[in-house]
Scaffold this motif. Structure first.
Motif, PDB file in Angstrom:
ATOM      1  N   GLU A 165       1.043  -1.688  -0.330  1.00  0.00           N
ATOM      2  CA  GLU A 165       0.101  -0.385  -0.231  1.00  0.00           C
ATOM      3  C   GLU A 165       0.668   0.986   0.040  1.00  0.00           C
ATOM      4  O   GLU A 165       0.631   2.284  -1.135  1.00  0.00           O
ATOM      5  N   MET A 166       2.010   1.765   1.005  1.00  0.00           N
ATOM      6  CA  MET A 166       2.852   2.092   0.791  1.00  0.00           C
ATOM      7  C   MET A 166       3.701   2.700  -0.232  1.00  0.00           C
ATOM      8  O   MET A 166       3.969   3.605  -0.779  1.00  0.00           O
ATOM      9  N   LEU A 167       3.821   1.601  -1.288  1.00  0.00           N
ATOM     10  CA  LEU A 167       5.064   1.670  -2.393  1.00  0.00           C
ATOM     11  C   LEU A 167       4.059   1.826  -3.176  1.00  0.00           C
ATOM     12  O   LEU A 167       4.209   2.814  -4.194  1.00  0.00           O
ATOM     13  N   TYR A 168       2.763   1.543  -3.748  1.00  0.00           N
ATOM     14  CA  TYR A 168       1.803   2.148  -4.747  1.00  0.00           C
ATOM     15  C   TYR A 168       1.609   3.888  -4.113  1.00  0.00           C
ATOM     16  O   TYR A 168       1.286   3.981  -4.797  1.00  0.00           O
ATOM     17  N   GLU A 169       1.415   3.688  -3.087  1.00  0.00           N
ATOM     18  CA  GLU A 169       0.923   5.212  -2.746  1.00  0.00           C
ATOM     19  C   GLU A 169       1.944   6.515  -3.127  1.00  0.00           C
ATOM     20  O   GLU A 169       1.810   7.129  -3.661  1.00  0.00           O
ATOM     21  N   ARG A 170       3.591   5.429  -3.139  1.00  0.00           N
ATOM     22  CA  ARG A 170       4.463   6.278  -3.169  1.00  0.00           C
ATOM     23  C   ARG A 170       5.059   6.362  -4.936  1.00  0.00           C
ATOM     24  O   ARG A 170       5.815   7.255  -5.636  1.00  0.00           O
ATOM     25  N   GLY A 171       3.679   5.647  -5.721  1.00  0.00           N
ATOM     26  CA  GLY A 171       3.968   5.736  -7.091  1.00  0.00           C
ATOM     27  C   GLY A 171       5.453   4.959  -7.643  1.00  0.00           C
ATOM     28  O   GLY A 171       6.044   4.817  -8.310  1.00  0.00           O
ATOM     29  N   VAL A 172       5.823   3.626  -6.520  1.00  0.00           N
ATOM     30  CA  VAL A 172       7.206   2.913  -7.410  1.00  0.00           C
ATOM     31  C   VAL A 172       6.655   2.120  -8.088  1.00  0.00           C
ATOM     32  O   VAL A 172       5.563   1.708  -7.650  1.00  0.00           O
ATOM     33  N   LYS A 173       7.408   1.733  -9.060  1.00  0.00           N
ATOM     34  CA  LYS A 173       6.819   0.224  -9.956  1.00  0.00           C
ATOM     35  C   LYS A 173       6.994  -0.154  -9.235  1.00  0.00           C
ATOM     36  O   LYS A 173       8.879  -0.802  -9.014  1.00  0.00           O
ATOM     37  N   MET A 174       6.585  -1.923  -9.227  1.00  0.00           N
ATOM     38  CA  MET A 174       6.979  -2.671  -8.685  1.00  0.00           C
ATOM     39  C   MET A 174       6.901  -3.967 -10.081  1.00  0.00           C
ATOM     40  O   MET A 174       6.649  -4.155 -10.574  1.00  0.00           O
ATOM     41  N   LEU A 175       7.651  -5.083  -9.786  1.00  0.00           N
ATOM     42  CA  LEU A 175       8.566  -5.765 -10.650  1.00  0.00           C
ATOM     43  C   LEU A 175       8.944  -6.977 -10.761  1.00  0.00           C
ATOM     44  O   LEU A 175       9.668  -7.372  -9.963  1.00  0.00           O
ATOM     45  N   TYR A 176       7.237  -7.568  -9.701  1.00  0.00           N
ATOM     46  CA  TYR A 176       7.434  -8.863  -9.189  1.00  0.00           C
ATOM     47  C   TYR A 176       7.698 -10.215  -9.903  1.00  0.00           C
ATOM     48  O   TYR A 176       7.957  -9.993 -11.190  1.00  0.00           O
ATOM     49  N   HIS A 177       7.869 -11.461  -8.811  1.00  0.00           N
ATOM     50  CA  HIS A 177       8.528 -12.700 -10.070  1.00  0.00           C
ATOM     51  C   HIS A 177       9.857 -12.494 -11.266  1.00  0.00           C
ATOM     52  O   HIS A 177       9.583 -13.408 -11.953  1.00  0.00           O
ATOM     53  N   THR A 178      10.696 -11.495 -10.216  1.00  0.00           N
ATOM     54  CA  THR A 178      11.679 -11.422 -11.628  1.00  0.00           C
ATOM     55  C   THR A 178      12.563 -11.588 -10.594  1.00  0.00           C
ATOM     56  O   THR A 178      13.616 -10.763 -10.085  1.00  0.00           O
ATOM     57  N   MET A 179      13.948 -12.030 -11.939  1.00  0.00           N
ATOM     58  CA  MET A 179      15.146 -13.016 -10.766  1.00  0.00           C
ATOM     59  C   MET A 179      16.158 -12.224 -11.655  1.00  0.00           C
ATOM     60  O   MET A 179      15.945 -11.626 -12.720  1.00  0.00           O
ATOM     61  N   ILE A 180      16.893 -11.410 -10.846  1.00  0.00           N
ATOM     62  CA  ILE A 180      18.588 -10.916 -11.957  1.00  0.00           C
ATOM     63  C   ILE A 180      19.758 -11.922 -12.015  1.00  0.00           C
ATOM     64  O   ILE A 180      19.936 -13.500 -11.698  1.00  0.00           O
ATOM     65  N   THR A 181      19.875 -12.020 -13.038  1.00  0.00           N
ATOM     66  CA  THR A 181      20.712 -12.608 -14.471  1.00  0.00           C
ATOM     67  C   THR A 181      21.669 -12.920 -14.760  1.00  0.00           C
ATOM     68  O   THR A 181      22.526 -12.554 -14.851  1.00  0.00           O
ATOM     69  N   GLY A 182      21.952 -11.117 -14.566  1.00  0.00           N
ATOM     70  CA  GLY A 182      23.587 -10.307 -14.958  1.00  0.00           C
ATOM     71  C   GLY A 182      23.225  -8.713 -14.863  1.00  0.00           C
ATOM     72  O   GLY A 182      22.481  -8.334 -14.639  1.00  0.00           O
ATOM     73  N   VAL A 183      24.341  -8.551 -15.075  1.00  0.00           N
ATOM     74  CA  VAL A 183      24.944  -7.302 -14.671  1.00  0.00           C
ATOM     75  C   VAL A 183      25.911  -6.908 -15.609  1.00  0.00           C
ATOM     76  O   VAL A 183      27.004  -7.118 -15.850  1.00  0.00           O
ATOM     77  N   GLU A 184      25.476  -5.761 -16.098  1.00  0.00           N
ATOM     78  CA  GLU A 184      26.668  -4.488 -17.317  1.00  0.00           C
ATOM     79  C   GLU A 184      26.551  -3.655 -16.527  1.00  0.00           C
ATOM     80  O   GLU A 184      26.822  -2.457 -15.623  1.00  0.00           O
ATOM     81  N   LYS A 185      28.479  -3.391 -16.584  1.00  0.00           N
ATOM     82  CA  LYS A 185      29.186  -2.306 -16.532  1.00  0.00           C
ATOM     83  C   LYS A 185      30.520  -2.451 -17.537  1.00  0.00           C
ATOM     84  O   LYS A 185      30.769  -2.553 -18.243  1.00  0.00           O
ATOM     85  N   GLU A 186      30.386  -0.997 -17.216  1.00  0.00           N
ATOM     86  CA  GLU A 186      31.557  -0.493 -17.927  1.00  0.00           C
ATOM     87  C   GLU A 186      32.466   0.923 -17.665  1.00  0.00           C
ATOM     88  O   GLU A 186      31.571   1.845 -16.595  1.00  0.00           O
ATOM     89  N   ASN A 187      34.046   0.728 -17.283  1.00  0.00           N
ATOM     90  CA  ASN A 187      34.998   1.853 -16.749  1.00  0.00           C
ATOM     91  C   ASN A 187      34.457   1.886 -14.867  1.00  0.00           C
ATOM     92  O   ASN A 187      34.136   2.991 -14.922  1.00  0.00           O
ATOM     93  N   GLY A 188      33.904   0.640 -14.180  1.00  0.00           N
ATOM     94  CA  GLY A 188      33.593   1.035 -13.128  1.00  0.00           C
ATOM     95  C   GLY A 188      32.004   1.344 -12.714  1.00  0.00           C
ATOM     96  O   GLY A 188      31.869   2.152 -11.927  1.00  0.00           O
ATOM     97  N   HIS A 189      31.338   1.640 -14.014  1.00  0.00           N
ATOM     98  CA  HIS A 189      29.921   2.078 -13.498  1.00  0.00           C
ATOM     99  C   HIS A 189      28.663   1.013 -14.563  1.00  0.00           C
ATOM    100  O   HIS A 189      29.339   0.410 -15.319  1.00  0.00           O
ATOM    101  N   ILE A 190      28.047   0.663 -13.394  1.00  0.00           N
ATOM    102  CA  ILE A 190      26.713  -0.209 -13.612  1.00  0.00           C
ATOM    103  C   ILE A 190      25.933   0.872 -14.825  1.00  0.00           C
ATOM    104  O   ILE A 190      25.337   1.918 -14.637  1.00  0.00           O
ATOM    105  N   THR A 191      26.171  -0.366 -15.917  1.00  0.00           N
ATOM    106  CA  THR A 191      24.798   0.353 -16.307  1.00  0.00           C
ATOM    107  C   THR A 191      23.911   0.043 -17.417  1.00  0.00           C
ATOM    108  O   THR A 191      22.419   0.209 -17.840  1.00  0.00           O
ATOM    109  N   GLY A 192      23.814  -1.347 -16.215  1.00  0.00           N
ATOM    110  CA  GLY A 192      21.946  -1.937 -16.677  1.00  0.00           C
ATOM    111  C   GLY A 192      21.806  -2.894 -15.120  1.00  0.00           C
ATOM    112  O   GLY A 192      23.462  -3.988 -15.420  1.00  0.00           O
TER     113      GLY A 192
END
Length: 436
Positions: free
Chosen positions: A96-123
């Motif tokens: 309820e608190m997250l919804y009221e604040r307009g946070v976008k929720m993405l459930y049932h979702t797993m992290i599969t990798g991280v993209e980074k370049e020159n010490g900076h996460i890009t995705g």
């Protein structure tokens, strides 16, 4: 998908981080592997709320205070700062608190990798029923996964378990039993304690047993183990709590698994789920046979997630040390305060108060914001039980109130682009967070 702040994990710290970032005006995405918010405290059925061990029980989190108030209004909490609460309602209140604040929720979702370049996460690469995609943050990412999964997938250094043997703390699979005549069970407990006329408190908790000491239920558990009704592991650790708003329900902080060295292993987590349910079934049969008030008991809920106390931890600009906790050290950039004891589970429980120095008027330690700034990249913060801390220090800071404060600080810092813990703490206090 592009946002100002991306929070990976919507558990105790992650939900607080997402709310705090949204309150700071940021466009926020929270990614969660399960189908609800709250993590261990909600989906993991970890109730009640532990006390920070400081007089007045200050909540270094305005969000924590709002959560307690909302739960009280729903008759799902006793309203105290060391509160008993209904974990299912906690998840609903958080959403309820997250919804009221307009946070976008993405459930049932797993992290599969991280993209980074020159010490900076890009995705951060994720996968769900829609397929594979990449989520991006223009400001910062927050690793609130509990096991530093973003750090792990990014190839960053992490810590794991005890510094000596790298073994993680034991894990649990918590559950709730319904259909209990709790008044009758209380009378039974009062009688074996030698206080038959003691009034039943609104909420109460039961002591843990390791098959030793003077706890009154020890003989009953030991006899059941000898007779084969329970295994020795079933009887080795047992703890219960009543649940506000559920008069016939008791929540159990067990069974516990003592011989798993690496709980970040998917195979080990799967084994806990399977073996844990078998142990819970043995518990239920034992309760129905031996505990007055449990004759019509049934399994109301089993946690869908393993109760992990400690897994991977991020390597941060400052790693909080055991000495920091024991000697009540303070920091200029502190964003949380606690005096919760060292709490290391095992076949022998280590529950040790922190240092007692009579000449120290401020009997608590602080956690610096630098323990949230992940080394090796320039746009990643850690929040919750996977911040930069040594094993013993982590065993003290991992409680819900502290993790909420850590998430809140990370969310504010990520949204406002702050790196100075003094400014972050000032903003937390401005919003209602309590510090000593």
């Amino acid at each position: 998908m592009e946002y100002d702040v991306v929070v990976l994990g919507a558990g105790t710290a992650g939900a607080a981080a997402a709310i705090a970032a949204a309150d700071s005006g940021a466009k926020v995405l929270a990614v969660e592997q399960f189908g609800g918010a709250g993590g261990s405290s909600a989906l993991g059925l970890v109730t009640p709320l532990m006390s920070p061990g400081i007089p007045g029980r200050p909540q270094c989190s305005y969000i924590g205070l709002e959560i307690i108030d909302r739960l009280r209004r729903e008759n799902a909490s006793d309203g105290d700062k060391r509160c008993f609460f209904d974990p299912v309602m906690l998840s609903v209140v958080l959403e309820e608190m997250l919804y009221e604040r307009g946070v976008k929720m993405l459930y049932h979702t797993m992290i599969t990798g991280v993209e980074k370049e020159n010490g900076h996460i890009t995705g951060v690469n994720v996968s769900n029923a829609s397929g594979s995609s990449t989520v991006r943050a223009s400001r910062r990412y927050i690793d609130a996964t509990g096991d530093a999964l973003v750090c792990h997938f990014a190839g960053l250094a992490t810590m794991h378990g005890d510094e000596e043997n790298h073994r993680n703390q034991p894990c649990s699979l918590r559950y709730m039993i319904g259909g209990i005549d709790t008044d009758r069970f209380w009378r039974f407990l009062a009688e074996i304690r030698g206080t038959p006329n003691a009034p039943r408190p609104e909420n109460y908790d039961g002591a843990a047993t390791f098959g030793q000491g003077s706890w009154k239920l020890n003989p009953l558990f030991q006899k059941a183990a000898e007779d084969g009704e329970l295994s020795r592991e079933d009887a080795l650790y047992w703890q219960f709590f009543t649940v506000p708003g559920r008069g016939d329900v008791i929540a159990f902080n067990c069974p516990e698994f003592f011989d798993i060295d690496d709980i970040t292993s998917a195979e080990n987590q799967s084994a806990v789920q399977v073996q844990g349910k078998l142990r819970i079934l043995r518990h239920l049969r034992f309760y129905r046979k031996h505990l007055p008030g449990f004759e019509n008991a049934y399994i109301a809920q089993i946690s869908p997630m393993v109760g992990i106390r400690e897994g991977r931890r991020a390597v941060t600009e400052y790693v909080l040390t055991t000495e920091d906790a024991f000697f009540w050290r303070k920091f200029d950039d502190a964003i949380a305060q606690t005096n919760y004891p060292v709490d290391v589970h095992g076949r022998k429980l280590v529950n040790q108060d922190l240092a007692r120095k009579e000449d120290e008027p401020r009997k608590y330690y602080e956690i610096p914001f630098r323990s949230l700034i992940v080394k090796g990249v320039d746009n990643l913060l850690a929040a919750g039980r996977n911040i930069g801390a040594e094993f013993i220090a982590q065993s003290s800071l991992r409680i819900i109130p502290t993790c909420r404060a850590l998430g809140e600080a990370a969310g504010i810092a990520a949204a406002l682009g702050l790196n100075d813990g003094r400014l972050i703490r000032a903003e937390m206090i401005k919003r209602g967070a309590e510090f000593v």
